[in-house]
Design a protein around this motif. Structure first.
Motif, PDB file in Angstrom:
ATOM      1  N   PHE A 293       0.849  -1.195   0.000  1.00 48.57           N
ATOM      2  CA  PHE A 293       0.000   0.000   0.000  1.00 48.57           C
ATOM      3  C   PHE A 293       0.884   1.244   0.000  1.00 48.57           C
ATOM      4  O   PHE A 293       1.909   1.306   0.691  1.00 48.57           O
ATOM      5  CB  PHE A 293      -0.916   0.011   1.218  1.00 48.57           C
TER       6      PHE A 293
ATOM      7  N   THR B  16      -4.466  -7.942   3.621  1.00 42.33           N
ATOM      8  CA  THR B  16      -4.709  -6.941   2.580  1.00 42.33           C
ATOM      9  C   THR B  16      -6.178  -6.559   2.501  1.00 42.33           C
ATOM     10  O   THR B  16      -6.510  -5.384   2.289  1.00 42.33           O
ATOM     11  CB  THR B  16      -4.230  -7.463   1.217  1.00 42.33           C
ATOM     12  N   ASN B  17      -7.077  -7.498   2.675  1.00 43.76           N
ATOM     13  CA  ASN B  17      -8.511  -7.176   2.661  1.00 43.76           C
ATOM     14  C   ASN B  17      -8.872  -6.264   3.822  1.00 43.76           C
ATOM     15  O   ASN B  17      -9.640  -5.303   3.657  1.00 43.76           O
ATOM     16  CB  ASN B  17      -9.340  -8.454   2.717  1.00 43.76           C
TER      17      ASN B  17
ATOM     18  N   LYS C 225      -7.293  -2.838   3.159  1.00 47.23           N
ATOM     19  CA  LYS C 225      -8.000  -2.174   2.057  1.00 47.23           C
ATOM     20  C   LYS C 225      -9.308  -1.570   2.562  1.00 47.23           C
ATOM     21  O   LYS C 225      -9.660  -0.432   2.219  1.00 47.23           O
ATOM     22  CB  LYS C 225      -8.274  -3.171   0.940  1.00 47.23           C
TER      23      LYS C 225
ATOM     24  N   GLN D 266     -10.355   2.461   2.625  1.00 42.83           N
ATOM     25  CA  GLN D 266     -11.583   2.997   2.051  1.00 42.83           C
ATOM     26  C   GLN D 266     -12.441   3.682   3.107  1.00 42.83           C
ATOM     27  O   GLN D 266     -13.162   4.641   2.819  1.00 42.83           O
ATOM     28  CB  GLN D 266     -12.362   1.863   1.388  1.00 42.83           C
TER      29      GLN D 266
END
Length: 485
Positions: A361, A389-390, A393, A397
């Motif tokens: 990232f 990562t999920n 992420k 957001q």
């Protein structure tokens, strides 16, 4: 519920104990009570019979003295007739005697001399009761200084049955020996009762254990009953008839539960696949529509002589490539969700893998913290990266509209587990959405399929772990993943 309606429930074993002990205590009380009153009646009957025998013997002696005396048989001569004999009779019979005239005035007594004035005249009440008695005999019961005495009154008759005077016999109830026997019997009953209590406790223990054993087995099996596994039945070979019906009903319920669980699982799978098929079709149709419109527009406006033909072809190609990439990402997302991760035996350094996962990232406000450089655990490298990562992420957001975004990823451990937490200072999760956050297809973003957190939950639970979260507008959101080492 108010306190006045609250009550504590006792176990069946406690009820059996209490019932048997109460039964023994009540039985002891009844036996002791019956024994006490029976002995009281026996004492009363014994004293009455003994008094009658004494009185009969004394009257015979008195009649003999009257027949043998040289004095004239008159009331005023009784004092002289029995001047010596009354003491001998009292000594032989072991009872005190007194003789009164027909008006109740004392003439002579074996206990006191008349001149001392200590022998009281007979009361008028006794005279009346004696006169009205059909048997011409009256017995008066008296208690004096814890000594129970009976005073028997009867007439002294001459040979022609003409009353000459009144005979008083002072009889002391001989209940000391019987009371001693009573105490000994009661003590024996207490000893027997103690033995019965001990036996009752032992019997109640084994009886309660025998009765509640099957109920305990049913209880344990009910606690362990799950829809996703085969549940054990309770054996019925050694059960009493009273519990057989209950256990058979439980075993039938297990069979029906397994059938219902299998049917439910099948229905859920079919419904999930139908819903998944609808979602896939819907997501694929979304990019197909702009692709069709782009091709139709290009076909109508295509002019080989147009000087801007090359830029239009590039724009057309970029549009198609963008939509194709969208379809590819849709296919990848559904493929990743459907791909159940297999457990691996790869031993990983968790802090290192997590650090590598967040390095991809570009956001500089993502921080990583771990007190230890090395925490070893068994996990699949690819799946661990996918989990981290999920979560990161989603955090990125969630903080895109925050002026000073901040994301902290932490790794820690306890005795047998690894803990990964991802915290952001976003707006959090609403109460309405908290119950849906791990459901497939649920998303609060304008783009995406809502499969990321569902996939993370699927991966973590496959490895025997769990994922939880806390969220509030003030503190943001923290997702915590815990899995065994």
């Amino acid at each position: 519920m108010p306190d006045m309606f609250k009550f504590s429930r006792k176990s069946l074993r406690s009820n059996i104990f209490t019932s048997m002990l109460l039964l023994v205590v009540i039985a002891f009380a009844l036996i002791a009570g019956v024994t006490y009153f029976q002995y009281k009646e026996q004492i009363k009957d014994y004293n009455e019979d003994r008094l009658e025998r004494k009185e009969s013997s004394i009257k015979k002696t008195i009649n003999f003295v009257l027949r043998s005396t040289s004095y004239e048989l008159k009331t005023d001569k009784l004092e002289y007739i029995f001047r010596q004999e009354i003491f001998e009779i009292a000594k032989v019979q072991g009872e005190n005697l007194s003789i009164y005239d027909l008006d109740g005035n004392p003439l002579i007594s074996s206990t006191e001399t008349l001149s001392s004035g200590k022998v009281e005249p007979m009361s008028q009440e006794i005279l009346n009761k004696l006169e009205k008695s059909q048997e011409k005999r009256y017995v008066d019961q008296r208690e004096n200084e814890n000594i129970s005495q009976q005073f028997s009154y009867s007439y002294i008759d001459d040979p022609r049955f003409k009353p000459l005077g009144i005979l008083e016999i002072q009889y002391e109830d001989s209940d000391a020996f019987i009371n001693k026997e009573m105490r000994e019997i009661l003590w024996r009953l207490v000893a027997v009762n103690i033995i019965m209590v001990i036996i009752a406790v032992i019997l109640a223990y084994f009886l309660a254990r025998y009765i509640t054993r099957a109920l305990k087995a049913v209880e344990n099996n009910i606690k362990e009953t799950q829809l996703d596994k085969r549940n054990a039945k309770v054996q019925t070979q050694e059960l009493p008839l009273e519990l057989l019906t209950l256990v058979n009903a439980y075993n039938r319920m297990i069979d029906e539960l397994e059938d219902s669980a299998a049917q439910l699982a099948q229905n859920e799978r079919e419904a999930a696949w139908r819903e998944m098929a609808k979602q896939v079709a819907h997501e694929i149709k979304n990019p197909l529509t702009p692709m069709r419109l782009t091709v139709q527009s290009f076909e109508r406006r295509f002019d080989p002589e147009d000087p801007e033909i090359h830029s239009k072809i590039r724009e057309y190609s970029n549009t198609l490539i963008q939509q194709i990439d969208t379809m590819s990402s849709i296919a990848s997302a559904f493929s990743n969700f459907a791909d159940m991760p297999a457990q691996q035996t790869e031993i990983l350094n968790v802090p290192k893998i997590v650090k590598l996962s967040i390095d991809i990232f570009n956001e500089r406000y993502i921080d990583f913290y771990c007190e230890q450089e090395e925490i070893m655990a068994t996990f699949d490298r690819t799946q661990l990266i996918r989990v981290v990562t999920n979560l990161v992420k989603n955090a990125v957001q969630a903080t895109k509209d925050i002026e000073q975004p901040k994301i902290l990823v932490e790794v820690a451990q306890n005795s047998d587990s690894v803990i990964i937490s991802v915290n952001d200072n976003g707006l959090g999760i609403t109460e309405e959405n908290k119950s849906k956050i791990f459901e497939p297809k649920f998303t609060t973003k304008s783009s995406g399929m809502g499969l990321g957190l569902a996939m993370v939950k699927n991966i973590v639970e496959t490895y025997g772990g769990n994922i939880t979260f806390t969220a509030s507008p003030e503190d943001g959101t923290t997702f915590t993943v815990i899995f065994p080492k």
